[in-house]
Design a protein around this motif. Structure first.
Motif, short mmCIF file in Angstrom:
data_model
loop_
_atom_site.label_atom_id
_atom_site.label_comp_id
_atom_site.label_asym_id
_atom_site.label_seq_id
_atom_site.Cartn_x
_atom_site.Cartn_y
_atom_site.Cartn_z
N ALA A 22 0.90 -1.04 0.15
CA ALA A 22 0.05 -0.10 0.02
C ALA A 22 0.68 1.27 -0.10
O ALA A 22 1.79 1.46 0.71
CB ALA A 22 -0.83 -0.11 1.32
N GLU A 24 0.99 5.39 0.38
CA GLU A 24 0.63 6.55 0.84
C GLU A 24 1.48 7.93 0.43
O GLU A 24 2.56 7.74 0.82
CB GLU A 24 0.26 6.48 2.30
N ALA A 26 3.68 10.90 1.12
CA ALA A 26 4.26 11.24 2.26
C ALA A 26 4.96 12.83 2.00
O ALA A 26 5.27 13.21 2.93
CB ALA A 26 5.28 10.41 2.74
N CYS A 31 6.23 8.62 -1.33
CA CYS A 31 5.25 7.82 -0.77
C CYS A 31 5.81 6.87 0.41
O CYS A 31 7.12 6.65 0.43
CB CYS A 31 4.83 6.94 -1.73
N SER A 32 4.92 6.61 1.42
CA SER A 32 5.48 5.63 2.49
C SER A 32 4.86 4.48 1.74
O SER A 32 3.65 4.26 1.06
CB SER A 32 4.76 5.90 3.65
N GLU A 33 5.49 3.23 2.35
CA GLU A 33 4.98 1.95 1.71
C GLU A 33 4.65 0.92 2.90
O GLU A 33 5.53 0.85 4.01
CB GLU A 33 6.30 1.16 1.02
N THR A 34 3.66 0.20 2.98
CA THR A 34 3.28 -0.87 4.01
C THR A 34 2.82 -2.07 3.19
O THR A 34 1.86 -2.07 2.41
CB THR A 34 2.06 -0.17 4.58
N CYS A 66 6.92 9.03 -6.52
CA CYS A 66 5.87 8.53 -6.56
C CYS A 66 4.84 9.53 -7.14
O CYS A 66 4.88 10.62 -6.99
CB CYS A 66 5.41 8.43 -5.01
#
Length: 221
Positions: A22, A24, A26, A31-34, A66
């Motif tokens: 996922a 998001e 940032a 982006c941040s990744e999960t 991103c």
């Protein structure tokens, strides 16, 4: 791919224990990744599921940048069919028997030719009931039968959406295979051995014909 009147479908495989990521926003272009466990589908000619192909805008991470892009993905079906598990059977002792020249089975007609004409040329009678069974077969048995006994569907399996599909289906042209069945295409109630496929937009197609008995025209499991 299966081409319908309103939806694009593909044969697909399901990975119930996939790792998805996922993204998001940032910051600007970052982006941040999960990572998380998910059920993921992807198009494959060997798949035993049917997935609808969707398009949507989503975040895409490329070279640490991103951005929002249009992405295409296979949406997993609501009900996932269990995989087919082959049953082991003992290997019989082979016997060599002569094959009559007229024992044709599954054959492709000429472009715009009827199965009556194709089977007459082979010295056999057209079997419309068996042709209809192949038209109504699920994607797995259909693709396996074409690959083993007729011609591989290298261009994919499509739902035929023309009026001319009712009667001569399934049809074939240059690696593309077509069935006439609901919910995505024109429905064929019964195969017509005398029918031909000639459409004003896409021209003629070859028919997939069963010439002979059911035993001459196996449908793969």
């Amino acid at each position: 791919l299966l081409k319908g009147a309103t939806a694009e479908i593909c044969a697909c495989e399901v990975d119930p224990f996939a790792t998805c990521t996922a993204l998001e926003l940032a910051g600007v272009n970052s982006c941040s990744e999960t990572d998380f466990q998910c059920v993921k589908c992807h198009c494959s000619n060997e798949g035993n599921q049917l997935c609808e192909i969707k398009e949507a805008e989503g975040l895409v991470l490329t070279d640490n940048t991103c951005t929002v892009q249009q992405v295409t993905y296979a949406e997993c079906p609501d009900v996932i069919q269990p995989p087919q598990v082959p049953t082991a059977t003992p290997t019989p002792t082979p016997t060599i028997t002569p094959t009559p020249a007229s024992a044709i089975g599954w054959v492709l007609s000429g472009m715009g030719e009827s199965c009556n004409d194709a089977c007459t040329t082979a010295g056999k009678s057209c079997n419309p009931a068996r042709i209809q069974e192949l038209n109504d077969a699920d994607i797995g048995p259909f693709m396996a039968t074409m690959r083993t006994h007729v011609a591989p569907c290298t261009g994919g399996l499509w739902y035929c959406g023309f009026e001319e599909c009712d009667g001569p289906s399934p049809v074939y042209e240059n690696g593309d295979c077509f069935q006439a069945k609901l919910p995505h295409g024109e429905e064929q109630i019964a195969s017509d051995c005398a029918a031909v496929f000639i459409n004003s937009e896409i021209g003629p197609r070859s028919r997939v014909c069963c010439c002979g008995l059911e035993s001459d025209c196996p449908i793969e499991p």
